[in-house]
Design an enzyme around this catalytic site. Structure first.
Site, PDB file in Angstrom:
ATOM      1  N   THR A 121       0.823  -1.203   0.000  1.00 31.53           N
ATOM      2  CA  THR A 121       0.000   0.000   0.000  1.00 31.53           C
ATOM      3  C   THR A 121       0.865   1.263   0.000  1.00 31.53           C
ATOM      4  O   THR A 121       1.992   1.244   0.514  1.00 31.53           O
ATOM      5  CB  THR A 121      -0.897   0.002   1.262  1.00 31.53           C
ATOM      6  OG1 THR A 121      -1.502   1.279   1.397  1.00 31.53           O
ATOM      7  CG2 THR A 121      -0.117  -0.286   2.541  1.00 31.53           C
ATOM      8  N   ASP A 122       0.289   2.354  -0.516  1.00 32.57           N
ATOM      9  CA  ASP A 122       0.992   3.648  -0.457  1.00 32.57           C
ATOM     10  C   ASP A 122       1.086   4.178   0.975  1.00 32.57           C
ATOM     11  O   ASP A 122       1.879   5.091   1.258  1.00 32.57           O
ATOM     12  CB  ASP A 122       0.306   4.684  -1.365  1.00 32.57           C
ATOM     13  CG  ASP A 122      -1.161   4.941  -1.044  1.00 32.57           C
ATOM     14  OD1 ASP A 122      -1.712   4.296  -0.124  1.00 32.57           O
ATOM     15  OD2 ASP A 122      -1.763   5.795  -1.723  1.00 32.57           O
ATOM     16  N   GLU A 123       0.284   3.593   1.894  1.00 30.60           N
ATOM     17  CA  GLU A 123       0.275   4.103   3.275  1.00 30.60           C
ATOM     18  C   GLU A 123       1.597   3.885   3.997  1.00 30.60           C
ATOM     19  O   GLU A 123       1.838   4.493   5.043  1.00 30.60           O
ATOM     20  CB  GLU A 123      -0.844   3.439   4.074  1.00 30.60           C
ATOM     21  CG  GLU A 123      -2.210   3.781   3.557  1.00 30.60           C
ATOM     22  CD  GLU A 123      -3.308   3.419   4.541  1.00 30.60           C
ATOM     23  OE1 GLU A 123      -3.000   3.196   5.719  1.00 30.60           O
ATOM     24  OE2 GLU A 123      -4.468   3.385   4.111  1.00 30.60           O
ATOM     25  N   TYR A 148      -2.159  -0.693  11.037  1.00 32.81           N
ATOM     26  CA  TYR A 148      -2.268  -1.352   9.725  1.00 32.81           C
ATOM     27  C   TYR A 148      -1.059  -1.039   8.850  1.00 32.81           C
ATOM     28  O   TYR A 148      -0.369  -1.939   8.358  1.00 32.81           O
ATOM     29  CB  TYR A 148      -3.565  -0.927   9.013  1.00 32.81           C
ATOM     30  CG  TYR A 148      -3.535  -1.202   7.520  1.00 32.81           C
ATOM     31  CD1 TYR A 148      -3.535  -2.516   7.032  1.00 32.81           C
ATOM     32  CD2 TYR A 148      -3.482  -0.158   6.590  1.00 32.81           C
ATOM     33  CE1 TYR A 148      -3.479  -2.784   5.665  1.00 32.81           C
ATOM     34  CE2 TYR A 148      -3.425  -0.413   5.220  1.00 32.81           C
ATOM     35  CZ  TYR A 148      -3.421  -1.728   4.771  1.00 32.81           C
ATOM     36  OH  TYR A 148      -3.358  -1.980   3.413  1.00 32.81           O
ATOM     37  N   LYS A 152       2.088  -3.395   7.278  1.00 36.75           N
ATOM     38  CA  LYS A 152       2.357  -3.536   5.832  1.00 36.75           C
ATOM     39  C   LYS A 152       3.808  -3.120   5.543  1.00 36.75           C
ATOM     40  O   LYS A 152       4.496  -3.752   4.743  1.00 36.75           O
ATOM     41  CB  LYS A 152       1.382  -2.695   5.005  1.00 36.75           C
ATOM     42  CG  LYS A 152      -0.059  -3.182   5.024  1.00 36.75           C
ATOM     43  CD  LYS A 152      -0.258  -4.581   4.469  1.00 36.75           C
ATOM     44  CE  LYS A 152      -0.026  -4.667   2.984  1.00 36.75           C
ATOM     45  NZ  LYS A 152      -0.386  -6.003   2.435  1.00 36.75           N
TER      46      LYS A 152
HETATM   47  P1  NAD Z   1      -9.794  -7.341   2.040  1.00 35.13           P
HETATM   48  O1  NAD Z   1      -9.823  -7.092   3.493  1.00 35.13           O
HETATM   49  O2  NAD Z   1     -10.994  -7.060   1.207  1.00 35.13           O
HETATM   50  O3  NAD Z   1      -9.405  -8.868   1.753  1.00 35.13           O
HETATM   51  C1  NAD Z   1      -8.392  -9.515   2.476  1.00 35.13           C
HETATM   52  C2  NAD Z   1      -8.524 -11.020   2.223  1.00 35.13           C
HETATM   53  O4  NAD Z   1      -7.458 -11.675   2.936  1.00 35.13           O
HETATM   54  C3  NAD Z   1      -9.836 -11.614   2.729  1.00 35.13           C
HETATM   55  O5  NAD Z   1     -10.387 -12.496   1.766  1.00 35.13           O
HETATM   56  C4  NAD Z   1      -9.418 -12.387   3.983  1.00 35.13           C
HETATM   57  O6  NAD Z   1     -10.233 -13.510   4.260  1.00 35.13           O
HETATM   58  C5  NAD Z   1      -8.008 -12.805   3.614  1.00 35.13           C
HETATM   59  N1  NAD Z   1      -7.184 -13.065   4.798  1.00 35.13           N
HETATM   60  C6  NAD Z   1      -7.048 -12.278   5.904  1.00 35.13           C
HETATM   61  N2  NAD Z   1      -6.235 -12.875   6.794  1.00 35.13           N
HETATM   62  C7  NAD Z   1      -5.820 -14.048   6.238  1.00 35.13           C
HETATM   63  C8  NAD Z   1      -4.969 -15.087   6.663  1.00 35.13           C
HETATM   64  N3  NAD Z   1      -4.350 -15.054   7.860  1.00 35.13           N
HETATM   65  N4  NAD Z   1      -4.773 -16.149   5.837  1.00 35.13           N
HETATM   66  C9  NAD Z   1      -5.396 -16.209   4.630  1.00 35.13           C
HETATM   67  N5  NAD Z   1      -6.236 -15.247   4.181  1.00 35.13           N
HETATM   68  C10 NAD Z   1      -6.441 -14.178   4.972  1.00 35.13           C
HETATM   69  O7  NAD Z   1      -8.535  -6.529   1.512  1.00 35.13           O
HETATM   70  P2  NAD Z   1      -8.311  -5.748   0.138  1.00 35.13           P
HETATM   71  O8  NAD Z   1      -8.808  -4.383   0.280  1.00 35.13           O
HETATM   72  O9  NAD Z   1      -8.767  -6.610  -0.971  1.00 35.13           O
HETATM   73  O10 NAD Z   1      -6.709  -5.673   0.148  1.00 35.13           O
HETATM   74  C11 NAD Z   1      -5.941  -6.733  -0.420  1.00 35.13           C
HETATM   75  C12 NAD Z   1      -4.473  -6.381  -0.342  1.00 35.13           C
HETATM   76  O11 NAD Z   1      -4.231  -5.159  -1.038  1.00 35.13           O
HETATM   77  C13 NAD Z   1      -3.954  -6.152   1.078  1.00 35.13           C
HETATM   78  O12 NAD Z   1      -2.652  -6.676   1.174  1.00 35.13           O
HETATM   79  C14 NAD Z   1      -3.931  -4.630   1.227  1.00 35.13           C
HETATM   80  O13 NAD Z   1      -2.942  -4.238   2.138  1.00 35.13           O
HETATM   81  C15 NAD Z   1      -3.571  -4.230  -0.195  1.00 35.13           C
HETATM   82  N6  NAD Z   1      -4.021  -2.887  -0.626  1.00 35.13           N
HETATM   83  C16 NAD Z   1      -5.337  -2.536  -0.487  1.00 35.13           C
HETATM   84  C17 NAD Z   1      -5.757  -1.299  -0.973  1.00 35.13           C
HETATM   85  C18 NAD Z   1      -7.207  -0.870  -0.882  1.00 35.13           C
HETATM   86  O14 NAD Z   1      -7.532   0.254  -1.249  1.00 35.13           O
HETATM   87  N7  NAD Z   1      -8.132  -1.714  -0.410  1.00 35.13           N
HETATM   88  C19 NAD Z   1      -4.841  -0.451  -1.584  1.00 35.13           C
HETATM   89  C20 NAD Z   1      -3.489  -0.829  -1.680  1.00 35.13           C
HETATM   90  C21 NAD Z   1      -3.104  -2.081  -1.211  1.00 35.13           C
HETATM   91  O1  DAU Z   2      -4.160   3.898   0.438  1.00 33.63           O
HETATM   92  C1  DAU Z   2      -4.386   2.533   0.362  1.00 33.63           C
HETATM   93  C2  DAU Z   2      -5.225   2.067   1.530  1.00 33.63           C
HETATM   94  O2  DAU Z   2      -6.556   2.497   1.270  1.00 33.63           O
HETATM   95  C3  DAU Z   2      -5.194   0.551   1.718  1.00 33.63           C
HETATM   96  O3  DAU Z   2      -3.887   0.175   2.074  1.00 33.63           O
HETATM   97  C4  DAU Z   2      -6.186   0.108   2.793  1.00 33.63           C
HETATM   98  O4  DAU Z   2      -6.223  -1.301   2.860  1.00 33.63           O
HETATM   99  C5  DAU Z   2      -7.553   0.619   2.419  1.00 33.63           C
HETATM  100  O5  DAU Z   2      -8.494   0.286   3.421  1.00 33.63           O
HETATM  101  C6  DAU Z   2      -7.514   2.126   2.225  1.00 33.63           C
HETATM  102  O6  DAU Z   2      -7.233   2.798   3.492  1.00 33.63           O
HETATM  103  P1  DAU Z   2      -8.008   4.146   3.914  1.00 33.63           P
HETATM  104  O7  DAU Z   2      -7.917   4.246   5.380  1.00 33.63           O
HETATM  105  O8  DAU Z   2      -7.561   5.285   3.077  1.00 33.63           O
HETATM  106  O9  DAU Z   2      -9.501   3.750   3.403  1.00 33.63           O
HETATM  107  P2  DAU Z   2     -10.958   3.917   4.066  1.00 33.63           P
HETATM  108  O10 DAU Z   2     -11.914   3.428   3.028  1.00 33.63           O
HETATM  109  O11 DAU Z   2     -11.038   3.334   5.415  1.00 33.63           O
HETATM  110  O12 DAU Z   2     -11.086   5.505   4.190  1.00 33.63           O
HETATM  111  C7  DAU Z   2     -10.886   6.353   3.075  1.00 33.63           C
HETATM  112  C8  DAU Z   2     -10.997   7.806   3.577  1.00 33.63           C
HETATM  113  O13 DAU Z   2     -12.349   8.070   3.967  1.00 33.63           O
HETATM  114  C9  DAU Z   2     -10.153   8.110   4.799  1.00 33.63           C
HETATM  115  O14 DAU Z   2      -9.703   9.467   4.709  1.00 33.63           O
HETATM  116  C10 DAU Z   2     -11.126   7.967   5.969  1.00 33.63           C
HETATM  117  C11 DAU Z   2     -12.423   8.446   5.348  1.00 33.63           C
HETATM  118  N1  DAU Z   2     -13.681   7.862   5.864  1.00 33.63           N
HETATM  119  C12 DAU Z   2     -13.779   6.506   5.989  1.00 33.63           C
HETATM  120  C13 DAU Z   2     -14.963   5.928   6.390  1.00 33.63           C
HETATM  121  C14 DAU Z   2     -15.086   4.419   6.531  1.00 33.63           C
HETATM  122  C15 DAU Z   2     -14.769   8.699   6.128  1.00 33.63           C
HETATM  123  O15 DAU Z   2     -14.690   9.943   6.000  1.00 33.63           O
HETATM  124  N2  DAU Z   2     -15.956   8.124   6.511  1.00 33.63           N
HETATM  125  C16 DAU Z   2     -16.094   6.771   6.663  1.00 33.63           C
HETATM  126  O16 DAU Z   2     -17.208   6.306   7.001  1.00 33.63           O
END
Ligand code: NAD
Ligand code: DAU
Length: 332
Positions: A121-123, A148, A152
């Protein structure tokens, strides 16, 4: 690559990636997923069973992981605890899955000599000021803020060490915020869309000025496949689609889609340690590997996603009340 293991392939981005692999390659895919609350079997249900197999298991369980990894041509590692808010309530599963789980996979690919791609992630880079002209690049120092993002960051550093110390054939990608189908309704965009569909109001943390750099999950998938096939071993690639928007703008786009007034939302308690802004410079990926996003227009991608949630209410509605109750208990 004929055989690919996708960890976390029943989650949001992992399942989108499995669909992408089925459509764009001939590979046979094994999904290893623990099926936590964030997983959704339905996302894989339409895929051909002779191409995709789901194995339920934990990436931190070496006895389960090692036989699965042996015999694969590559492992693409999405599995994680992924929600910042949850990491503030209980960091333990984040350390266990994101750090210990990644370590377990690295040991398995080291023993079996299997290619590894790590999804991050960019975080890991912390946050930017709103007026900072710079964006994150592969050279930006790590500075994670939350439980989190620190887990990562730790997992990324493990991958780098396994490349250098043991010659593991690995690449890393750090992507910005994803949106699209099958995203859990605890996350920002689906939470607000489903609030509005059910006649409720969007919930903005703080003033809503925090900026996220949105990319469609399909574009994340195409970038990962490009890095898996053409990326240089040991390298990190940032993935982003120039989609910067503040949270207030996104909420107002969702409200406008449904014909609701632009001030029809609630300000709620802000997230502790809330990162202000993320922004990705994906020049390396674009120039070195020739990747381009297809969802260049965020408004269009968001409209498609809204329609997807309208059409898939049977999937998310059973979980909606519990999610909102848990947010309400925190004043969010
Ligand atoms: P998600 O929470 O939707 O899915 C995570 C999946 O991992 C689920 O299916 C869960 O059951 C599985 N999982 C969790 N713990 C596990 C374990 N111990 N063993 C096996 N499986 C397990 O997450 P997502 O949003 O799809 O993110 C996927 C990946 O992408 C993560 O590594 C996250 O850090 C990265 N990422 C997410 C975002 C975003 O915006 N959501 C952005 C950049 C990177
Ligand atoms: O940048 C990549 C990351 O993006 C991933 O690594 C994470 O897995 C993914 O969950 C996401 O993280 P964020 O914390 O940015 O996403 P989230 O959807 O939780 O929140 C996005 C923005 O919206 C953040 O500034 C918090 C805000 N927010 C979130 C929720 C759930 C609100 O204002 N209201 C809300 O109800």
């Amino acid at each position: 690559m004929d055989r690919i293991l996708v960890t976390g392939g029943a989650g949001f981005i992992g399942s989108n990636f499995v669909h992408h692999l089925v459509e764009h390659t001939d590979a046979r895919i094994t999904v290893l997923d623990k099926l936590t609350y964030a997983a959704t079997r339905e996302s894989l249900a339409a895929l051909p069973t002779d191409r995709v197999e789901l194995v339920v298991g934990d990436i931190a369980d070496a006895a389960a992981v090692e036989p699965l990894v042996a015999g694969q041509d590559a492992v693409v590692h999405f599995a994680a605890e992924s929600h910042n808010d949850n990491s503030l309530s209980d960091p333990a599963p984040f350390v266990q899955t994101n750090v210990v789980g990644t370590f377990t996979l690295l040991e398995a690919v080291r023993k079996a000599g299997v290619r590894f791609h790590h999804i991050s992630t960019d975080e890991v880079y912390g946050d930017l000021e709103l007026d900072d002209p710079e964006r994150f690049t592969e050279a930006t120092p790590y500075n994670p803020s939350s439980p989190y993002s620190s887990t990562k960051a730790g997992s990324d550093l493990l991958v780098r060490a396994w490349v250098r110390s043991f010659g593991v054939q690995a690449t890393i990608s750090n992507c910005s915020n994803n949106y699209g189908p099958w995203q859990h309704i605890e996350k920002f965009i689906p939470r607000q869309i489903t609030n509005v569909i059910d006649g409720g109001r969007p919930k903005l943390y703080g003033a809503g000025q925090n900026v996220r750099d949105w990319i469609h999950a399909e574009d994340h998938s195409s970038a990962v496949l490009k890095i898996l096939t053409d990326g240089r071993i040991g390298e990190t690639y940032l993935i982003g689609a120039d989609g910067e928007k503040n949270n207030l703008e996104v909420v107002q786009m969702i409200l406008a889609h449904f014909g609701r007034p632009e001030d029809d939302f609630d300000h709620v308690t802000d997230r502790a340690g809330h990162d202000l802004r993320y922004a990705i410079d994906s020049t390396k990926l674009r120039t070195e590997l020739g990747w381009r996003p297809t969802f260049a227009n965020f408004e269009k991608g968001l409209a498609d996603t809204i329609e997807w949630y309208v059409e898939h209410a049977d999937w998310w509605r059973p979980h909606k009340q519990a999610i909102e109750a848990s947010y309400a208990a925190k004043g969010q």
